[in-house]
Write an enzyme that holds these catalytic residues in place. Structure first.
Site, PDB file in Angstrom:
ATOM      1  N   SER A  31     -61.374 -91.797  19.324  1.00 16.72           N
ATOM      2  CA  SER A  31     -62.248 -91.715  20.496  1.00 16.72           C
ATOM      3  C   SER A  31     -62.538 -93.076  21.125  1.00 16.72           C
ATOM      4  O   SER A  31     -61.639 -93.753  21.574  1.00 16.72           O
ATOM      5  CB  SER A  31     -63.540 -91.001  20.095  1.00 16.72           C
ATOM      6  N   HIS A  32     -63.797 -93.501  21.101  1.00 13.09           N
ATOM      7  CA  HIS A  32     -64.234 -94.713  21.789  1.00 13.09           C
ATOM      8  C   HIS A  32     -64.147 -95.948  20.893  1.00 13.09           C
ATOM      9  O   HIS A  32     -64.496 -97.039  21.323  1.00 13.09           O
ATOM     10  CB  HIS A  32     -65.676 -94.520  22.250  1.00 13.09           C
ATOM     11  N   ASP A  64     -63.430 -92.413  28.087  1.00 13.57           N
ATOM     12  CA  ASP A  64     -63.194 -93.163  26.854  1.00 13.57           C
ATOM     13  C   ASP A  64     -61.761 -93.043  26.340  1.00 13.57           C
ATOM     14  O   ASP A  64     -60.881 -92.500  27.022  1.00 13.57           O
ATOM     15  CB  ASP A  64     -64.175 -92.715  25.765  1.00 13.57           C
ATOM     16  N   ASP A  67     -60.043 -91.140  24.265  1.00  9.60           N
ATOM     17  CA  ASP A  67     -59.327 -89.856  24.261  1.00  9.60           C
ATOM     18  C   ASP A  67     -59.738 -88.933  25.403  1.00  9.60           C
ATOM     19  O   ASP A  67     -59.375 -87.750  25.411  1.00  9.60           O
ATOM     20  CB  ASP A  67     -59.530 -89.143  22.920  1.00  9.60           C
ATOM     21  N   ASP A  95     -62.653 -87.661  26.479  1.00 12.86           N
ATOM     22  CA  ASP A  95     -63.663 -86.605  26.462  1.00 12.86           C
ATOM     23  C   ASP A  95     -65.044 -87.085  26.905  1.00 12.86           C
ATOM     24  O   ASP A  95     -65.939 -86.279  27.117  1.00 12.86           O
ATOM     25  CB  ASP A  95     -63.726 -85.888  25.092  1.00 12.86           C
ATOM     26  N   ARG A  96     -65.219 -88.410  27.056  1.00 15.91           N
ATOM     27  CA  ARG A  96     -66.531 -88.902  27.497  1.00 15.91           C
ATOM     28  C   ARG A  96     -66.507 -89.276  28.973  1.00 15.91           C
ATOM     29  O   ARG A  96     -65.433 -89.537  29.527  1.00 15.91           O
ATOM     30  CB  ARG A  96     -66.914 -90.151  26.706  1.00 15.91           C
ATOM     31  N   LYS A 144     -65.692 -81.648  24.829  1.00 14.23           N
ATOM     32  CA  LYS A 144     -66.264 -82.290  26.003  1.00 14.23           C
ATOM     33  C   LYS A 144     -65.125 -82.833  26.862  1.00 14.23           C
ATOM     34  O   LYS A 144     -64.016 -83.020  26.358  1.00 14.23           O
ATOM     35  CB  LYS A 144     -67.274 -83.356  25.633  1.00 14.23           C
TER      36      LYS A 144
HETATM   37  C1  G1P Z   1     -71.026 -90.138  18.232  1.00 21.96           C
HETATM   38  C2  G1P Z   1     -72.027 -89.571  19.207  1.00 21.96           C
HETATM   39  C3  G1P Z   1     -71.946 -88.062  19.221  1.00 21.96           C
HETATM   40  C4  G1P Z   1     -70.513 -87.628  19.530  1.00 21.96           C
HETATM   41  C5  G1P Z   1     -69.544 -88.303  18.565  1.00 21.96           C
HETATM   42  C6  G1P Z   1     -68.092 -88.006  18.931  1.00 21.96           C
HETATM   43  O1  G1P Z   1     -71.314 -89.668  16.926  1.00 21.96           O
HETATM   44  O2  G1P Z   1     -73.330 -89.996  18.918  1.00 21.96           O
HETATM   45  O3  G1P Z   1     -72.840 -87.554  20.184  1.00 21.96           O
HETATM   46  O4  G1P Z   1     -70.383 -86.231  19.442  1.00 21.96           O
HETATM   47  O5  G1P Z   1     -69.736 -89.710  18.588  1.00 21.96           O
HETATM   48  O6  G1P Z   1     -67.758 -88.471  20.195  1.00 21.96           O
HETATM   49  P1  G1P Z   1     -72.151 -90.523  15.845  1.00 21.96           P
HETATM   50  O7  G1P Z   1     -71.449 -91.842  15.703  1.00 21.96           O
HETATM   51  O8  G1P Z   1     -73.514 -90.714  16.440  1.00 21.96           O
HETATM   52  O9  G1P Z   1     -72.160 -89.676  14.611  1.00 21.96           O
HETATM   53 ZN    ZN Z   2     -63.903 -89.439  22.763  1.00 24.11          ZN
END
Ligand code: G1P
Ligand code: ZN
Length: 553
Positions: free
Chosen positions: A121-122, A287, A289, A291-292, A386
């Site tokens: 992801s991010h 982000d 992948d 989804d954000r 998302k």
């Molecule tokens: C974080 C975000 C959460 C999101 C997840 C995946 O998780 O806070 O809302 O669903 O990334 O993108 P966390 O690191 O807080 O467990």
């Molecule tokens: Zn992501």
């Protein structure tokens, strides 16, 4: 090593020692690239996913990732293992690329058994960055906790995996290939997704907005997976000016940056939108992948919590949602802005733990149409994940219908529903021990907190959030410590489940105001005394030695 064969291809069974640390977190198994490169590590996790699927033989799977470092190698390994494990067909995004929402859509569209999405992801990429593997089930949603728990148990005892020794396997050219008895269909990663978007939104109206001379936009793809999607949809199909998409070329290390769309990491977009003069009317970022999403106007930032509320209030303007919404949901730490809208619209509003997987049951049971999280995630019943670009198109469709600015739309929203000041403070890379002691202390004191005055605030309730899924009655405990004050302000403490280095403490702070005179404050100022209260209730300095957060969003 044992061998067998399918259509003259040799299947090797490789013996391994079980890995004990493959516990999926908030969103799949996320580790450093280095960890995934450890001999047999990725293979063991993939075999565990395969072993968890009773219907794997002859099934179809979707495969793709966000293009980060190790994506291509991982695709090669997974294709070879899928053949050896009797998978019938793999639908693969060209060059191994698929955004998370696009993969989710393909799973349901092609009635696949599930999908493997390669992404952290991010989190940062590159050889020293992170990698990840997520498994989505037949509904296109993230594997539920019951399944991720099962995969973890399988991996903890796994002593062998199966793989063929042919490589490389074709992945760059669109077409159908045969590997043993398995078909590999390499598809255009963007096509199906962009068709879906055109069915949800009014592309004609958005196009008129994007091609009008007094409108401009900037979309920051952060050198991640949405680059090709955004360029194709926003520029090629909808006519946004060339160059509206910045950092559009996906790079394995995301250009050395952090592909996290927030005010800290999307700095190029933020600079562009905060220009004194000539800033675009609309700004957005997505982000790693895809989804954000982050939404901005000219000199204006929309908090993700407000964005969800505003999307809900304006959903009737979007063709796919014009007939009404079933209900809405937000994660527990997300601000209550959407609750106010739901109340007025007579909609059910669900409060779930953090993580997209908790929305899946509600979406499947048709209980909700829109949902979102404070962490820049918004989605709807169109896919079970998302979806960053979808949120961007949603906003563009609202702007096209209302012919108004982002800032004015948000201000009008506050005037009607009140404003939920909101911030999240992250304390990253903490030693596990300090984070654990801080939480133990919070838990120990929870019962004594109620009715206690702190600064000028009085705590109404304090608890550890437990979620009982309204659809399957499954129980998820310890989903964050909640402190709710008598004026409905909230402070929430949680530990992140996606980090790969130490522990991350997240502190979420929210205050609701209805007095117009109080709408113009800077967020950190508006929340100052609550922030101090949070720091003292948890004794953050005492337990961690930190006097300030690492990231504020
Ligand atoms: C974080 C975000 C959460 C999101 C997840 C995946 O998780 O806070 O809302 O669903 O990334 O993108 P966390 O690191 O807080 O467990
Ligand atoms: Zn992501």
């Amino acid at each position: 090593m044992k061998t067998a064969s399918v259509s003259n291809i040799r299947i090797n069974t490789i013996k391994i020692k079980p890995f004990k640390d493959q516990k999926p977190g908030t969103s799949g198994l996320r580790k450093t690239v280095k960890q995934f490169q450890v001999l047999d590590y990725l293979q063991a996790f993939i075999q565990s996913i395969f072993n968890s699927q009773a219907e794997l033989e002859g099934a179809t799977l979707i495969l793709g990732g966000d293009g980060r470092y190790f994506n291509r190698e991982a695709v090669q390994i997974i294709l070879r293992m899928a053949t050896a494990n009797g998978v019938g067909k793999i639908i693969l995004g060209q060059a191994g690329i698929l955004s998370t929402p696009a993969a989710s859509h393909l799973i349901t569209k092609y009635e696949a058994l599930g999908g493997i999405i390669l992404s952290a992801s991010h989190n940062a990429g590159g050889p020293l960055g992170d990698f990840g593997v997520k498994f989505d089930t037949a509904n296109g949603g993230p594997a539920p906790e019951s399944l991720t728990d099962e995969i973890f148990i399988i991996s903890s005892n796994l002593r062998e995996y199966k793989i063929i020794d042919i490589s490389p396997v074709p992945m760059d050219k669109i077409g159908q290939y045969k590997l043993g008895n398995m078909v590999i269909e390499v598809i255009d990663a963007v096509e199906d997704y962009s068709k879906l978007m055109s069915e949800i939104f009014n592309f004609d109206k958005i196009s008129r907005l994007l091609t009008s001379s007094d409108f401009s936009m900037c979309f920051d793809a952060m050198h991640a997976v949405t680059g090709p999607y955004a360029t194709s949809i926003l520029e090629d199909q909808l006519g946004a000016r060339q160059g509206s998409v910045i950092r559009g070329r996906p790079l394995p290390n995301f250009g050395g940056a952090h592909p996290d769309p927030n005010l800290v990491h999307a700095e190029q977009l933020v600079e562009t939108m905060y220009r004194e003069e000539g800033a675009p009317n609309f700004g957005a970022a997505s982000d790693g992948d895809g989804d954000r999403n982050m939404i901005m106007g000219d000199y204006f930032f929309v908090t993700p919590s407000d964005s969800l509320a505003i999307m809900t209030a304006n959903a009737h303007l979007i063709p796919a949602y014009s007939k009404g919404l079933k209900g809405v949901a937000r994660s527990m730490p997300t601000s209550e802005a959407v609750d106010k809208v739901a109340e007025k619209m007579g909609l059910n509003c669900f409060e779930t733990p953090t993580g997209w997987k908790f929305f899946s049951n509600l979406l499947d049971a048709d209980q909700i149409t829109l949902c979102g999280e404070e962490s820049f995630g918004t989605g709807s019943s169109h896919v079970n994940e998302k979806d960053g670009l979808w949120a961007v198109l949603f906003w563009l469709n609202i702007l096209a219908e209302r012919q108004d600015s982002v800032e004015h739309i948000v201000r009008q929203h506050w005037a009607e529903y009140g404003r939920n000041y909101y911030t999240r403070h992250d304390y990253e890379k903490l030693p596990f021990k300090s984070a654990e002691s801080l939480f133990n202390n919070l838990h120990d004191n929870i019962n004594q907190l109620s009715q206690k005055p702190f600064n000028q605030h009085t705590i109404a309730t304090a608890d550890s959030f437990t979620y009982i899924d309204p659809i399957d009655n499954s129980i998820s405990e310890n989903q964050g410590v909640r402190i709710i004050f008598d004026d409905s302000s909230r402070i929430i403490f949680r530990l992140s489940g996606t980090g790969t280095e130490g522990a991350t403490l997240r502190v979420y702070i929210e205050k609701y105001v209805t007095d117009l005179a109080q709408f113009e404050l800077d967020t950190q100022d508006a929340l100052k005394s609550l922030i101090q209260t949070a720091e003292s209730i948890a004794d953050i300095k005492g337990y961690t030695g930190r006097t300030e957060p690492t990231v504020i969003t």
